[in-house]
Motif scaffolding. Structure first.
Motif, mmCIF file in Angstrom:
data_model
loop_
_atom_site.group_PDB
_atom_site.id
_atom_site.type_symbol
_atom_site.label_atom_id
_atom_site.label_comp_id
_atom_site.label_asym_id
_atom_site.label_seq_id
_atom_site.Cartn_x
_atom_site.Cartn_y
_atom_site.Cartn_z
ATOM 1 N N TYR A 148 0.846 -1.192 0.000
ATOM 2 C CA TYR A 148 0.000 0.000 0.000
ATOM 3 C C TYR A 148 0.879 1.239 0.000
ATOM 4 O O TYR A 148 0.661 2.176 -0.785
ATOM 5 C CB TYR A 148 -0.927 0.003 1.217
ATOM 6 C CG TYR A 148 -1.802 1.236 1.276
ATOM 7 C CD1 TYR A 148 -2.942 1.331 0.490
ATOM 8 C CD2 TYR A 148 -1.481 2.313 2.112
ATOM 9 C CE1 TYR A 148 -3.747 2.467 0.525
ATOM 10 C CE2 TYR A 148 -2.272 3.448 2.154
ATOM 11 C CZ TYR A 148 -3.402 3.521 1.357
ATOM 12 O OH TYR A 148 -4.189 4.659 1.383
ATOM 13 N N ASN A 149 1.894 1.269 0.878
ATOM 14 C CA ASN A 149 2.839 2.383 0.883
ATOM 15 C C ASN A 149 3.421 2.590 -0.508
ATOM 16 O O ASN A 149 3.483 3.709 -1.027
ATOM 17 C CB ASN A 149 3.996 2.107 1.853
ATOM 18 C CG ASN A 149 3.571 2.033 3.304
ATOM 19 O OD1 ASN A 149 2.557 2.585 3.703
ATOM 20 N ND2 ASN A 149 4.355 1.338 4.111
ATOM 21 N N ALA A 150 3.877 1.485 -1.122
ATOM 22 C CA ALA A 150 4.507 1.571 -2.441
ATOM 23 C C ALA A 150 3.557 2.147 -3.477
ATOM 24 O O ALA A 150 3.945 2.955 -4.332
ATOM 25 C CB ALA A 150 4.983 0.181 -2.875
ATOM 26 N N SER A 151 2.285 1.748 -3.409
ATOM 27 C CA SER A 151 1.307 2.250 -4.380
ATOM 28 C C SER A 151 1.120 3.753 -4.235
ATOM 29 O O SER A 151 1.019 4.483 -5.229
ATOM 30 C CB SER A 151 -0.029 1.522 -4.226
ATOM 31 O OG SER A 151 -0.734 1.930 -3.069
ATOM 32 N N LYS A 152 1.107 4.239 -3.009
ATOM 33 C CA LYS A 152 0.906 5.665 -2.793
ATOM 34 C C LYS A 152 2.160 6.476 -3.114
ATOM 35 O O LYS A 152 2.068 7.613 -3.585
ATOM 36 C CB LYS A 152 0.438 5.921 -1.360
ATOM 37 C CG LYS A 152 -0.951 5.349 -1.059
ATOM 38 C CD LYS A 152 -2.004 5.850 -2.039
ATOM 39 C CE LYS A 152 -3.399 5.349 -1.727
ATOM 40 N NZ LYS A 152 -4.427 5.802 -2.696
ATOM 41 N N TRP A 153 3.349 5.901 -2.874
ATOM 42 C CA TRP A 153 4.570 6.585 -3.290
ATOM 43 C C TRP A 153 4.589 6.717 -4.811
ATOM 44 O O TRP A 153 5.058 7.724 -5.352
ATOM 45 C CB TRP A 153 5.812 5.841 -2.781
ATOM 46 C CG TRP A 153 6.081 6.062 -1.312
ATOM 47 C CD1 TRP A 153 5.246 5.780 -0.267
ATOM 48 C CD2 TRP A 153 7.263 6.611 -0.724
ATOM 49 N NE1 TRP A 153 5.829 6.104 0.929
ATOM 50 C CE2 TRP A 153 7.074 6.624 0.675
ATOM 51 C CE3 TRP A 153 8.472 7.076 -1.244
ATOM 52 C CZ2 TRP A 153 8.046 7.101 1.563
ATOM 53 C CZ3 TRP A 153 9.443 7.542 -0.348
ATOM 54 C CH2 TRP A 153 9.231 7.559 1.026
ATOM 55 N N ALA A 154 4.099 5.715 -5.503
ATOM 56 C CA ALA A 154 4.014 5.791 -6.967
ATOM 57 C C ALA A 154 3.048 6.890 -7.401
ATOM 58 O O ALA A 154 3.329 7.656 -8.329
ATOM 59 C CB ALA A 154 3.576 4.445 -7.540
ATOM 60 N N VAL A 155 1.918 6.984 -6.728
ATOM 61 C CA VAL A 155 0.938 8.028 -7.031
ATOM 62 C C VAL A 155 1.544 9.411 -6.807
ATOM 63 O O VAL A 155 1.302 10.349 -7.582
ATOM 64 C CB VAL A 155 -0.331 7.837 -6.175
ATOM 65 C CG1 VAL A 155 -1.224 9.072 -6.225
ATOM 66 C CG2 VAL A 155 -1.107 6.611 -6.646
ATOM 67 N N GLU A 156 2.354 9.541 -5.769
ATOM 68 C CA GLU A 156 3.002 10.826 -5.468
ATOM 69 C C GLU A 156 3.919 11.249 -6.615
ATOM 70 O O GLU A 156 3.854 12.379 -7.100
ATOM 71 C CB GLU A 156 3.820 10.707 -4.179
ATOM 72 C CG GLU A 156 3.006 10.454 -2.929
ATOM 73 C CD GLU A 156 2.315 11.690 -2.404
ATOM 74 O OE1 GLU A 156 2.879 12.798 -2.520
ATOM 75 O OE2 GLU A 156 1.201 11.552 -1.856
ATOM 76 N N GLY A 157 4.787 10.345 -7.052
ATOM 77 C CA GLY A 157 5.722 10.686 -8.117
ATOM 78 C C GLY A 157 5.030 10.969 -9.432
ATOM 79 O O GLY A 157 5.370 11.923 -10.148
ATOM 80 N N LEU A 158 4.052 10.137 -9.761
ATOM 81 C CA LEU A 158 3.305 10.324 -10.999
ATOM 82 C C LEU A 158 2.591 11.675 -10.997
ATOM 83 O O LEU A 158 2.623 12.415 -11.986
ATOM 84 C CB LEU A 158 2.301 9.178 -11.155
ATOM 85 C CG LEU A 158 1.439 9.141 -12.411
ATOM 86 C CD1 LEU A 158 1.133 7.715 -12.802
ATOM 87 C CD2 LEU A 158 0.122 9.902 -12.209
ATOM 88 N N SER A 159 1.966 12.009 -9.882
ATOM 89 C CA SER A 159 1.135 13.220 -9.823
ATOM 90 C C SER A 159 1.965 14.489 -9.765
ATOM 91 O O SER A 159 1.574 15.521 -10.335
ATOM 92 C CB SER A 159 0.198 13.141 -8.614
ATOM 93 O OG SER A 159 -0.646 12.006 -8.718
#
Length: 272
Positions: A148-159
Motif C-alpha cells: 500500500y505504501n509503495a502504491s501511494k509513493w508511486a501516485v506521489e511521483g506520478l502526480s
C-alpha cells in the motif's frame, strides 16, 4: 459557480461523503462505483444533478468510456477525484504475487487510466483540476503496509510529474494526504496477507501504536475538500487530519539529519 465533479469509488467512505457534500451545495456529480446499485439512491435524492456509472478502474477501456459518458451528459468535467483504492495489510515477505499486482493495479494503474482519460477533455476546455487521493503513507511509510505504501509513493511521483506537465494547459493537480480516518478502509474494505509467525511482533508493535486519537472523523473532511476544489491556486499537497503534518515534520527532520551526516560521502561520489 457550480462545478461538474467526477468521483471514483463513490459508494462509501470519503467518496460517498464528498459526493453528497458536492450535491448538497448544488454541484453536479458523476458518481462511479464497481456496483452501480450502491449509488443509485443518489439519483432518487438529487435527480438530474447526479449521473451514476458502473466503473472498475482496473479496466482501462471502461475508464475512457466513463469519462466520455460524463462529458457527453454534463458537457464538461471540472474536477476529477481519483478516490477508488484499497489497503493491503501484511508484511512484504508475506505478500503473494497476485496480492502485490492487484494492489498496484488498482491504486496506481486505475488512477492512471482515469487521469489519462480526463486529460484530453480538460485540455480541450482549457481548465480542470485532478485530485488524487493519496495518503500520508505516500510520504512516510509504516510497517505491515508495504505494498500500500509503495502504491501511494508511486501516485506521489506520478502526480507531481503530471502537475508540471499540465499546468500550462490550465489544469491543476492536487494530492490529498489523509492520516487515518474512521472509514472501513482498515475494516471491511481491507485485504490481508496470510500471516507468518515471524512478523507477529512487528504487527503487535504496529497495533500498539494506534490510539483512538489516531483516527479522524471522515465527515469532518468535507470543508477542506470543498475549499480545495474551489481554490483558484490549489496546493499540490493537502494533508487531512491533525496527525499527518507533525509526523511528516519529524520524518523529514530525521531524513535531513541522516543526509547531512552522509553529505561528504555523497559529494565524493560525484567524481569531480
Amino acid at each position: 459557480m457550480a462545478k461538474t465533479i467526477f468521483i471514483t469509488g463513490a459508494s462509501k467512505g470519503f467518496g460517498r461523503i464528498w459526493a453528497e457534500a458536492f450535491l448538497k451545495r448544488g454541484d453536479k456529480v458523476v458518481a462511479t462505483a464497481r456496483n452501480v446499485e450502491s449509488v443509485k439512491d443518489l439519483v432518487q435524492r438529487y435527480g438530474a444533478s447526479v449521473l451514476t456509472l458502473a466503473l472498475d478502474v482496473n479496466n482501462r477501456a471502461q475508464c475512457f468510456e466513463a469519462i466520455a459518458k460524463a462529458k457527453k451528459h454534463f458537457g464538461s468535467i471540472d474536477v476529477v477525484i481519483n478516490n477508488a483504492g484499497y489497503g493491503l495489510f501484511g508484511s512484504v515477505e508475506e505478500t503473494t504475487e497476485k496480492e502485490a499486482r492487484d494492489q498496484i493495479e488498482t491504486n496506481v494503474f486505475g488512477l492512471l487510466w482515469v487521469t489519462q482519460a480526463a486529460l484530453p477533455v480538460m485540455r480541450e476546455q482549457g481548465h480542470g483540476h485532478i485530485i488524487q487521493v493519496s495518503s500520508v503513507l505516500g510520504i512516510a511509510a509504516l510497517p505491515v503496509l508495504g505494498l500500500y505504501n509503495a502504491s501511494k509513493w508511486a501516485v506521489e511521483g506520478l502526480s507531481e510529474t503530471l502537475a508540471a506537465e499540465v499546468k500550462g494547459f490550465g489544469i491543476n493537480v492536487s494530492l490529498i494526504e489523509p492520516n487515518g480516518f474512521s472509514t472501513d478502509w482498515g475494516g471491511a474494505s481491507a485485504f490481508h496477507t496470510q500471516s507468518l509467525p515471524a512478523y507477529d511482533g512487528v504487527k503487535a508493535a504496529f497495533q500498539a501504536g494506534i490510539t483512538e486519537d489516531s483516527f479522524g472523523i471522515p465527515e469532518a473532511t468535507t470543508d477542506a475538500v470543498l475549499k480545495l476544489v474551489d481554490a483558484s491556486n490549489p496546493p499540490l499537497r493537502l494533508f487531512l487530519g491533525k496527525v499527518a503534518y507533525p509526523w511528516v515534520q519529524q520524518v523529514y527532520a530525521d531524513r535531513l539529519a541522516t543526509w547531512d551526516e552522509w553529505k561528504e560521502v555523497a559529494e565524493k561520489a560525484h567524481g569531480k
